[in-house]
Enzyme design. Structure first.
Site, PDB file in Angstrom:
ATOM      1  N   GLY A  63      17.392  -9.316 -18.283  1.00 42.38           N
ATOM      2  CA  GLY A  63      16.531  -9.136 -17.331  1.00 42.38           C
ATOM      3  C   GLY A  63      14.862 -10.170 -17.507  1.00 42.38           C
ATOM      4  O   GLY A  63      14.227 -10.556 -16.540  1.00 42.38           O
ATOM      5  N   SER A  64      14.987 -10.564 -18.359  1.00 44.78           N
ATOM      6  CA  SER A  64      14.239 -11.497 -18.896  1.00 44.78           C
ATOM      7  C   SER A  64      14.419 -12.783 -18.518  1.00 44.78           C
ATOM      8  O   SER A  64      13.495 -13.557 -18.145  1.00 44.78           O
ATOM      9  CB  SER A  64      13.431 -11.219 -20.525  1.00 44.78           C
ATOM     10  OG  SER A  64      14.380 -11.175 -21.582  1.00 44.78           O
ATOM     11  N   ASP A  68      23.853 -11.869 -25.468  1.00 44.87           N
ATOM     12  CA  ASP A  68      24.065 -10.833 -23.867  1.00 44.87           C
ATOM     13  C   ASP A  68      24.669  -9.851 -23.449  1.00 44.87           C
ATOM     14  O   ASP A  68      25.229 -11.651 -22.686  1.00 44.87           O
ATOM     15  CB  ASP A  68      22.562 -10.918 -23.515  1.00 44.87           C
ATOM     16  CG  ASP A  68      21.985 -10.226 -22.626  1.00 44.87           C
ATOM     17  OD1 ASP A  68      22.342  -8.971 -22.569  1.00 44.87           O
ATOM     18  OD2 ASP A  68      20.842  -9.979 -21.849  1.00 44.87           O
ATOM     19  N   CYS A  90      12.245  -7.106 -22.439  1.00 40.78           N
ATOM     20  CA  CYS A  90      13.026  -7.156 -22.322  1.00 40.78           C
ATOM     21  C   CYS A  90      14.266  -6.178 -21.355  1.00 40.78           C
ATOM     22  O   CYS A  90      14.114  -5.250 -21.139  1.00 40.78           O
ATOM     23  CB  CYS A  90      14.237  -6.406 -23.747  1.00 40.78           C
ATOM     24  SG  CYS A  90      15.480  -5.892 -23.149  1.00 40.78           S
ATOM     25  N   GLY A  91      14.256  -6.971 -20.163  1.00 40.75           N
ATOM     26  CA  GLY A  91      14.473  -6.123 -18.398  1.00 40.75           C
ATOM     27  C   GLY A  91      15.852  -5.203 -18.228  1.00 40.75           C
ATOM     28  O   GLY A  91      15.072  -4.768 -17.611  1.00 40.75           O
ATOM     29  N   HIS A  92      17.167  -5.861 -19.522  1.00 40.50           N
ATOM     30  CA  HIS A  92      18.041  -4.802 -19.748  1.00 40.50           C
ATOM     31  C   HIS A  92      17.049  -3.540 -19.910  1.00 40.50           C
ATOM     32  O   HIS A  92      17.608  -2.630 -19.325  1.00 40.50           O
ATOM     33  CB  HIS A  92      19.467  -5.538 -20.251  1.00 40.50           C
ATOM     34  CG  HIS A  92      19.319  -4.793 -22.133  1.00 40.50           C
ATOM     35  ND1 HIS A  92      18.618  -5.788 -22.602  1.00 40.50           N
ATOM     36  CD2 HIS A  92      19.848  -3.646 -22.387  1.00 40.50           C
ATOM     37  CE1 HIS A  92      19.131  -5.055 -24.213  1.00 40.50           C
ATOM     38  NE2 HIS A  92      19.672  -3.851 -23.779  1.00 40.50           N
TER      39      HIS A  92
HETATM   40  O1  HY3 Z   1      17.609  -8.385 -20.348  1.00 44.84           O
HETATM   41  C1  HY3 Z   1      17.018  -8.752 -20.945  1.00 44.84           C
HETATM   42  O2  HY3 Z   1      15.602  -9.356 -20.423  1.00 44.84           O
HETATM   43  C2  HY3 Z   1      17.412  -8.815 -22.604  1.00 44.84           C
HETATM   44  N1  HY3 Z   1      18.690  -8.238 -22.708  1.00 44.84           N
HETATM   45  C3  HY3 Z   1      18.982  -9.052 -24.521  1.00 44.84           C
HETATM   46  C4  HY3 Z   1      17.853 -10.262 -24.419  1.00 44.84           C
HETATM   47  C5  HY3 Z   1      16.820 -10.078 -23.163  1.00 44.84           C
HETATM   48  O3  HY3 Z   1      15.782  -9.166 -24.163  1.00 44.84           O
END
Ligand code: HY3
Length: 345
Positions: A264-265, A259, A97-99
């Protein structure tokens, strides 16, 4: 008035709430029992099997909501990791999870989970279920700021795969891995616009794609079967050719969860795909915009590498997270809804 809770039984769960580009992150700081296991991946299996009731307490209503996201800090077996983390959402536990990494980078510096912070950037090594992710947190005059991170090896898994999607017929998708697997489709294929269409219509189309890919494509990850599942579908504006203009996307993951951030991912996986198709070069920065909120991350491929037999890239993603509050949650024994609930959609 002093903000004290009346006398109550049972353990409290304490959290720090943040958001990255509008996407919530509830970081659990105390109240969880011991998470057993000898690796981050085995701890992920342990919480799924033994502590899933606590995910529902913290993610679902009345304390959370359908689209809540959480992070539980755990031990890591990698010596250079500053912390290990498990991610949770409305359906279970993700692998990347990038965020959350962007928020956790700041959190780790502010809450002193790393040794002496350095200016202008402090490095925080975060062991996610997909592997070690290196975050770099802007730090000056005692204050944390923006965060960039270097992904695990990201790769295009398959391009131009035709799947039969209920209600839409045959649809061509790309599948790419950025710590989690995503299917990518241009939203125009469904007559939709990621920035203007109703969220419900985008969710319905993306969810139908996810269902089709899950049943028609077998995924494989070179290092672990735990990583080999489709996390969600990302609908894009189709602007994959290099441009200095932002490109928008919306990510629908887990159980039709949306999201709010550019993901991020997902940005990692999309950059890997663009690189694989020869649409961008190393170090060419692209801006990715959330179709949901307009918030932005930047992304670029910084290094070629391998993941098993796949040609892969390390991707750098950058964004900014903010604190929204802290909470102490309790569960009263007489409360029939204390275990959490979600409204049927
Ligand atoms: O930013 C992300 O990678 C995530 N945000 C919610 C779903 C992903 O895991």
């Amino acid at each position: 008035m002093e903000m004290q809770l009346p006398p109550h039984e049972g353990d409290e769960l304490s959290v720090v709430d943040m958001h990255t580009g509008g996407e919530p992150l509830r970081i659990i700081v105390s109240g969880y029992p011991e998470v057993k296991g000898d690796s981050v991946l085995s701890r992920r299996r342990y919480v799924r099997e033994h502590l899933d009731h606590l995910r529902r307490v913290l993610m679902f209503e009345p304390r959370g909501h359908y689209d809540m996201y959480g992070a539980l800090i755990v031990d890591s077996e990698i010596p250079e990791a500053d912390l290990g983390v498990l991610f949770m959402h409305n359906e279970g536990y993700s692998t990347m999870c990038g965020h959350a990494v962007i928020a956790l980078g700041r959190f780790a510096v502010d809450y002193k989970l790393v040794k002496e912070p350095q200016s202008p950037e402090t490095q925080v090594n975060i062991h996610c279920p997909c592997g070690l992710v290196k975050a770099f947190v802007e730090y000056s005059n005692g204050k944390t700021g923006g965060v960039r991170f270097l992904s695990v090896p990201a790769f295009a898994f398959a391009t131009d795969v035709t799947v039969t999607v209920e209600g839409f017929g045959d649809v061509m998708v790309d599948i790419s891995y950025g710590g989690a697997f995503y299917a990518f489709v241009d939203a125009q294929r469904f007559g939709l616009d990621v920035t203007k269409s109703r969220t419900r219509d985008l969710v319905d189309a993306a969810t139908a794609v996810t269902k089709a890919v899950k049943s028609q494509v077998k995924l494989h990850h070179p290092t672990s079967d735990d990583l080999a599942f489709l996390y969600g579908t990302i609908l894009t504006d189709g602007k994959d050719d290099y441009s200095s203009e932002p490109t928008a996307n919306i990510c629908v993951f887990a159980e039709a969860q949306v999201d709010r951030s550019p993901t991020g991912s997902g940005v990692t996986a999309r950059v890997a795909l663009q690189y694989h198709k020869g649409l961008i070069q190393l170090d060419q920065i692209r801006t990715f915009q959330s179709g949901a909120t307009g918030s932005q991350f930047t992304g670029k491929a910084v290094e070629e590498t391998k993941c098993g037999d796949f040609k892969a890239v390390v991707v750098e993603v950058a964004g900014r997270a903010f604190y929204t509050g802290v909470s102490r949650f309790v569960q009263e024994p007489e409360d029939k809804l204390t275990h959490g609930f979600l409204l049927k959609s």
